[in-house]
Design a protein around this motif. Structure first.
Motif, PDB file in Angstrom:
ATOM      1  N   ASP A  88     -28.907   0.560 -18.047  1.00 50.52           N
ATOM      2  CA  ASP A  88     -27.540   1.027 -18.303  1.00 50.52           C
ATOM      3  C   ASP A  88     -27.473   1.831 -19.596  1.00 50.52           C
ATOM      4  O   ASP A  88     -26.755   2.823 -19.702  1.00 50.52           O
ATOM      5  CB  ASP A  88     -26.576  -0.172 -18.413  1.00 50.52           C
ATOM      6  CG  ASP A  88     -26.161  -0.702 -17.049  1.00 50.52           C
ATOM      7  OD1 ASP A  88     -26.545  -0.081 -16.042  1.00 50.52           O
ATOM      8  OD2 ASP A  88     -25.456  -1.730 -16.997  1.00 50.52           O
ATOM      9  N   ASN A 137     -15.336  -0.145 -19.828  1.00 50.72           N
ATOM     10  CA  ASN A 137     -16.105  -1.272 -19.311  1.00 50.72           C
ATOM     11  C   ASN A 137     -15.346  -2.568 -19.563  1.00 50.72           C
ATOM     12  O   ASN A 137     -15.274  -3.051 -20.693  1.00 50.72           O
ATOM     13  CB  ASN A 137     -17.464  -1.295 -20.010  1.00 50.72           C
ATOM     14  CG  ASN A 137     -18.392  -2.320 -19.414  1.00 50.72           C
ATOM     15  OD1 ASN A 137     -17.952  -3.237 -18.729  1.00 50.72           O
ATOM     16  ND2 ASN A 137     -19.668  -2.174 -19.680  1.00 50.72           N
ATOM     17  N   ASN A 196     -23.407   5.457 -10.795  1.00 49.61           N
ATOM     18  CA  ASN A 196     -24.232   4.253 -10.741  1.00 49.61           C
ATOM     19  C   ASN A 196     -23.475   2.940 -10.868  1.00 49.61           C
ATOM     20  O   ASN A 196     -24.058   1.879 -10.703  1.00 49.61           O
ATOM     21  CB  ASN A 196     -25.296   4.303 -11.839  1.00 49.61           C
ATOM     22  CG  ASN A 196     -26.320   5.387 -11.573  1.00 49.61           C
ATOM     23  OD1 ASN A 196     -27.222   5.196 -10.792  1.00 49.61           O
ATOM     24  ND2 ASN A 196     -26.125   6.533 -12.189  1.00 49.61           N
ATOM     25  N   LYS A 197     -22.204   2.992 -11.208  1.00 48.66           N
ATOM     26  CA  LYS A 197     -21.438   1.761 -11.379  1.00 48.66           C
ATOM     27  C   LYS A 197     -20.362   1.692 -10.304  1.00 48.66           C
ATOM     28  O   LYS A 197     -19.967   2.711  -9.745  1.00 48.66           O
ATOM     29  CB  LYS A 197     -20.800   1.744 -12.763  1.00 48.66           C
ATOM     30  CG  LYS A 197     -21.808   1.630 -13.891  1.00 48.66           C
ATOM     31  CD  LYS A 197     -22.254   0.207 -14.015  1.00 48.66           C
ATOM     32  CE  LYS A 197     -23.540   0.068 -14.785  1.00 48.66           C
ATOM     33  NZ  LYS A 197     -24.046  -1.299 -14.732  1.00 48.66           N
ATOM     34  N   LYS A 198     -19.898   0.473 -10.063  1.00 47.72           N
ATOM     35  CA  LYS A 198     -18.781   0.343  -9.135  1.00 47.72           C
ATOM     36  C   LYS A 198     -17.509   0.591  -9.920  1.00 47.72           C
ATOM     37  O   LYS A 198     -17.057  -0.295 -10.657  1.00 47.72           O
ATOM     38  CB  LYS A 198     -18.754  -1.045  -8.509  1.00 47.72           C
ATOM     39  CG  LYS A 198     -19.673  -1.161  -7.315  1.00 47.72           C
ATOM     40  CD  LYS A 198     -20.962  -1.816  -7.660  1.00 47.72           C
ATOM     41  CE  LYS A 198     -21.944  -1.755  -6.500  1.00 47.72           C
ATOM     42  NZ  LYS A 198     -23.334  -1.772  -6.999  1.00 47.72           N
ATOM     43  N   VAL A 199     -16.963   1.766  -9.778  1.00 49.52           N
ATOM     44  CA  VAL A 199     -15.809   2.119 -10.593  1.00 49.52           C
ATOM     45  C   VAL A 199     -14.521   2.016  -9.787  1.00 49.52           C
ATOM     46  O   VAL A 199     -14.532   2.110  -8.562  1.00 49.52           O
ATOM     47  CB  VAL A 199     -15.925   3.551 -11.163  1.00 49.52           C
ATOM     48  CG1 VAL A 199     -17.067   3.661 -12.133  1.00 49.52           C
ATOM     49  CG2 VAL A 199     -16.057   4.561 -10.054  1.00 49.52           C
ATOM     50  N   PHE A 200     -13.438   1.801 -10.490  1.00 48.79           N
ATOM     51  CA  PHE A 200     -12.128   1.825  -9.840  1.00 48.79           C
ATOM     52  C   PHE A 200     -11.098   2.329 -10.836  1.00 48.79           C
ATOM     53  O   PHE A 200     -11.364   2.394 -12.033  1.00 48.79           O
ATOM     54  CB  PHE A 200     -11.752   0.430  -9.323  1.00 48.79           C
ATOM     55  CG  PHE A 200     -11.488  -0.575 -10.409  1.00 48.79           C
ATOM     56  CD1 PHE A 200     -10.201  -0.777 -10.891  1.00 48.79           C
ATOM     57  CD2 PHE A 200     -12.522  -1.309 -10.968  1.00 48.79           C
ATOM     58  CE1 PHE A 200      -9.960  -1.701 -11.899  1.00 48.79           C
ATOM     59  CE2 PHE A 200     -12.286  -2.232 -11.974  1.00 48.79           C
ATOM     60  CZ  PHE A 200     -11.000  -2.430 -12.444  1.00 48.79           C
ATOM     61  N   GLU A 230      -4.669   3.463  -7.456  1.00 49.41           N
ATOM     62  CA  GLU A 230      -5.277   4.652  -6.865  1.00 49.41           C
ATOM     63  C   GLU A 230      -4.471   5.179  -5.688  1.00 49.41           C
ATOM     64  O   GLU A 230      -4.454   6.373  -5.411  1.00 49.41           O
ATOM     65  CB  GLU A 230      -6.706   4.360  -6.416  1.00 49.41           C
ATOM     66  CG  GLU A 230      -7.711   4.717  -7.484  1.00 49.41           C
ATOM     67  CD  GLU A 230      -9.115   4.334  -7.120  1.00 49.41           C
ATOM     68  OE1 GLU A 230      -9.849   5.231  -6.699  1.00 49.41           O
ATOM     69  OE2 GLU A 230      -9.487   3.168  -7.265  1.00 49.41           O
ATOM     70  N   TRP A 254     -11.620   5.759 -15.532  1.00 57.01           N
ATOM     71  CA  TRP A 254     -12.215   4.796 -14.590  1.00 57.01           C
ATOM     72  C   TRP A 254     -12.548   3.486 -15.296  1.00 57.01           C
ATOM     73  O   TRP A 254     -12.952   3.488 -16.457  1.00 57.01           O
ATOM     74  CB  TRP A 254     -13.492   5.367 -13.988  1.00 57.01           C
ATOM     75  CG  TRP A 254     -13.268   6.426 -12.969  1.00 57.01           C
ATOM     76  CD1 TRP A 254     -13.175   6.255 -11.622  1.00 57.01           C
ATOM     77  CD2 TRP A 254     -13.119   7.836 -13.192  1.00 57.01           C
ATOM     78  NE1 TRP A 254     -12.976   7.470 -10.992  1.00 57.01           N
ATOM     79  CE2 TRP A 254     -12.937   8.451 -11.929  1.00 57.01           C
ATOM     80  CE3 TRP A 254     -13.107   8.655 -14.318  1.00 57.01           C
ATOM     81  CZ2 TRP A 254     -12.756   9.826 -11.770  1.00 57.01           C
ATOM     82  CZ3 TRP A 254     -12.921  10.011 -14.165  1.00 57.01           C
ATOM     83  CH2 TRP A 254     -12.755  10.579 -12.906  1.00 57.01           C
ATOM     84  N   PHE A 293     -14.959  -0.039 -15.042  1.00 56.47           N
ATOM     85  CA  PHE A 293     -16.147  -0.557 -14.370  1.00 56.47           C
ATOM     86  C   PHE A 293     -16.577  -1.856 -15.026  1.00 56.47           C
ATOM     87  O   PHE A 293     -16.055  -2.248 -16.072  1.00 56.47           O
ATOM     88  CB  PHE A 293     -17.289   0.473 -14.365  1.00 56.47           C
ATOM     89  CG  PHE A 293     -17.909   0.750 -15.717  1.00 56.47           C
ATOM     90  CD1 PHE A 293     -17.294   1.603 -16.622  1.00 56.47           C
ATOM     91  CD2 PHE A 293     -19.112   0.165 -16.079  1.00 56.47           C
ATOM     92  CE1 PHE A 293     -17.868   1.866 -17.849  1.00 56.47           C
ATOM     93  CE2 PHE A 293     -19.698   0.424 -17.306  1.00 56.47           C
ATOM     94  CZ  PHE A 293     -19.075   1.279 -18.206  1.00 56.47           C
TER      95      PHE A 293
END
Lengths: 205, 350
Positions: free
Chosen positions: A155, B141, B329-333, B337, B346, B348
């Motif tokens: 990461d 994050n 690469n990350k599960k973003v939200f 939405e 975003w 994550f």
């Protein structure tokens, strides 16, 4: 036949008109980003920045390229071998007193996992050493962390963990793992928030 | 008629016979030409009815009388004359969006000079425009944020927010573990040792939507989305109706109920016209991704201040940027939405 043609022209016209709103050119932001992406060149000369390129070390991974600050230049009493010219066991018997880092206690994983010798080796104090006995330069200490924390290091290399300190426009300079996490006690301590908004509380009560 | 060009001055109020709606090509071109005109003609070349005219005349007279009074007075000094000259020109300037570069420079110089006359200190106000191939985006994050609030402090200091009302663009919500993203039960005014057990933290601020509802509702077009994606406000054009505040589904906007109070020594003198320059009573303001910093290539103050590295900022159009890596690469939200606002902010988790 003519009717069919007319209908198809009409349909075409409707589609053309209905898509003509240039405000909503893309269905969503991801489409827009993908369509407009360019090979934007970040400034690698650090011209408008506080960094000297000579004081940076490049981290090269097959996916990303970025820099970290030269750590060895900033460790106060580097090189370690200037004092550690003899084995530790011998130095301890010499009654030198509490000169440096005598107060380090390891609070990193448990005794079964970590001891001083998990990273340091007596006959080469100026470098770090991996589990397999490979030499790791202090400037690239993330390679040592990577032995256990490979997910975090992945990461970090990508840019999701850690901290960019150069801004978005110049080439990326990140903080090393050890610049935030003391390797001897890596967890970050609890503390009080920097601010309390009394006004907001007053307004709500 | 395209929404883009439906300005208040082209609405042709008063004279209903010459409707501008459904204009022909040539007419639209004429409007486009009008855009280039300077502030004074924007204000004066407008058809208006009697009531509006009276309002304008009265307001103008009051300012004018003040100006004439001080500029013709033998007693008042050169400085006062200059002050009223600046006031006069500032009063009749146009919308920033329509200004030419020269006009932008002029108004910036007036603001700098005006502050110098009043406080004896020199400001550095920029009017730097957006860069090509840049679209700003932000990632947060929620596993990393610990509620330390250093970002809020940095933001207040950087952006010259009102100290009296403790205005803050950023809110940090303390959420309960196991209850999901429940803003109703979250606490955004906590003060205890953090991170508190059984909680996680989530920051909100202006999300700089790609389809911003606040821009849509502004009756005077005092707020708009810049080319690099930053939603900005012209504080001198805002009438303080707070429609945008009501339209924002994210609580991203703040209103100056009183004149902002900032101790002189704490004023951040490095400013941008659309960013942290000093506001007045009765105008909206909000996060601008620290436009005065980000347009210079720096990170916003909150990103630099965050001790946990929860905040990531970058150019969405650069496939090698950190923000793009996070998106890929990350599960973003994002929040809400389904409203279709398309925030460029975003969230994550690790």
């Amino acid at each position: 036949m003519k009717l069919k043609l007319n209908i198809s022209i009409l349909l075409l016209a409707i589609i053309m008109i209905s898509c003509k709103n240039d405000q909503k050119e893309y269905h969503n932001i991801i489409d827009k980003i993908e369509a407009k992406s360019t090979d934007y060149k970040r400034d690698s000369t650090f011209s408008n920045n506080q960094f000297e390129k000579s004081d940076l070390v490049q981290v090269i991974d097959h996916e990303t390229q970025f820099y970290v600050e030269n750590r060895k230049n900033r460790i106060e009493s580097y090189e370690c071998s200037e004092c550690h010219d003899k084995p530790v066991s011998q130095l301890q018997t010499e009654n030198l007193g509490k000169k440096a880092h005598w107060d380090i206690k390891i609070n990193h994983a448990d005794d079964k996992t970590m001891s001083c010798l998990s990273c340091h080796i007596e006959n080469d104090m100026d470098n770090l050493h991996s589990i397999t006995g490979e030499t790791i330069d202090l400037n690239f200490s993330y390679q040592l962390c990577n032995q256990c924390h490979n997910k975090e290091v992945k990461d970090w290399k990508g840019g999701a963990h850690g901290k960019n300190i150069s801004g978005w426009k110049t080439s990326r300079v990140s903080k090393l793992c050890v610049e935030c996490h003391d390797p001897h006690k890596p967890s970050i301590e609890k503390r009080w928030p920097a601010r309390y908004n009394s006004q907001m509380v007053d307004e709500r009560n | 008629m395209n929404k883009e060009i439906k300005k208040w001055f082209s609405l042709n109020l008063g004279n209903k016979k010459q409707s501008n709606y459904g204009c022909s090509e040539s007419k639209c071109d004429k409007h486009r030409l009008e855009k280039k005109e300077d502030g004074i003609s924007q204000v004066f070349d407008v058809n208006m009815n009697r009531r509006q005219a009276f309002k304008k005349i009265t307001a103008g007279l009051m300012i004018g009388a003040g100006a004439v009074n001080s500029s013709c007075s033998v007693v008042s000094g050169e400085e006062n004359k200059e002050k009223s000259q600046i006031e006069w020109e500032e009063y009749f300037k146009g919308n920033y969006k329509l200004m030419s570069d020269e006009e932008k420079d002029k108004t910036v110089n007036r603001l700098v000079r005006s502050y110098e006359l009043r406080n004896g200190k020199k400001l550095n106000i920029s009017s730097k425009g957006p860069e090509e191939d840049v679209l700003f985006g932000y990632a947060f994050n929620i596993s990393k944020c610990q509620g330390y609030m250093d970002c809020v402090n940095a933001c207040v200091e950087e952006n010259n927010q009102d100290r009296a009302s403790q205005m803050q663009y950023i809110r940090i919500h303390e959420m309960n573990d196991g209850k999901g993203l429940n803003f109703g039960e979250a606490d955004d005014s906590f003060y205890h040792e953090v991170p508190a057990a059984g909680h996680f933290y989530m920051g909100t601020q202006c999300f700089h939507c790609d389809n911003p509802p606040c821009v849509e509702v502004c009756p005077v077009q005092a707020t708009w989305k810049e080319k690099d994606g930053i939603v900005v406000i012209d504080y001198d054009w805002c009438i303080g109706c707070r429609y945008c505040m009501a339209a924002c589904p994210y609580d991203g906007r703040r209103f100056n109920w009183s004149t902002p109070q900032i101790p002189e020594q704490e004023v951040n003198k490095n400013q941008h016209y659309l960013g942290n320059r000093l506001r007045k009573k009765g105008v909206m303001e909000k996060c601008t991704f620290c436009i005065q910093r980000s347009r210079e290539g720096n990170n916003p103050a909150c990103v630099d201040a965050c001790p946990t590295g929860s905040r990531i900022f970058g150019n969405l159009l650069d496939p090698k940027s950190e923000i793009r890596w996070v998106l890929a690469n990350k599960k973003v939200f994002r929040l809400k939405e389904d409203l279709g606002t398309e925030p460029k902010f975003w969230y994550f988790m690790d």
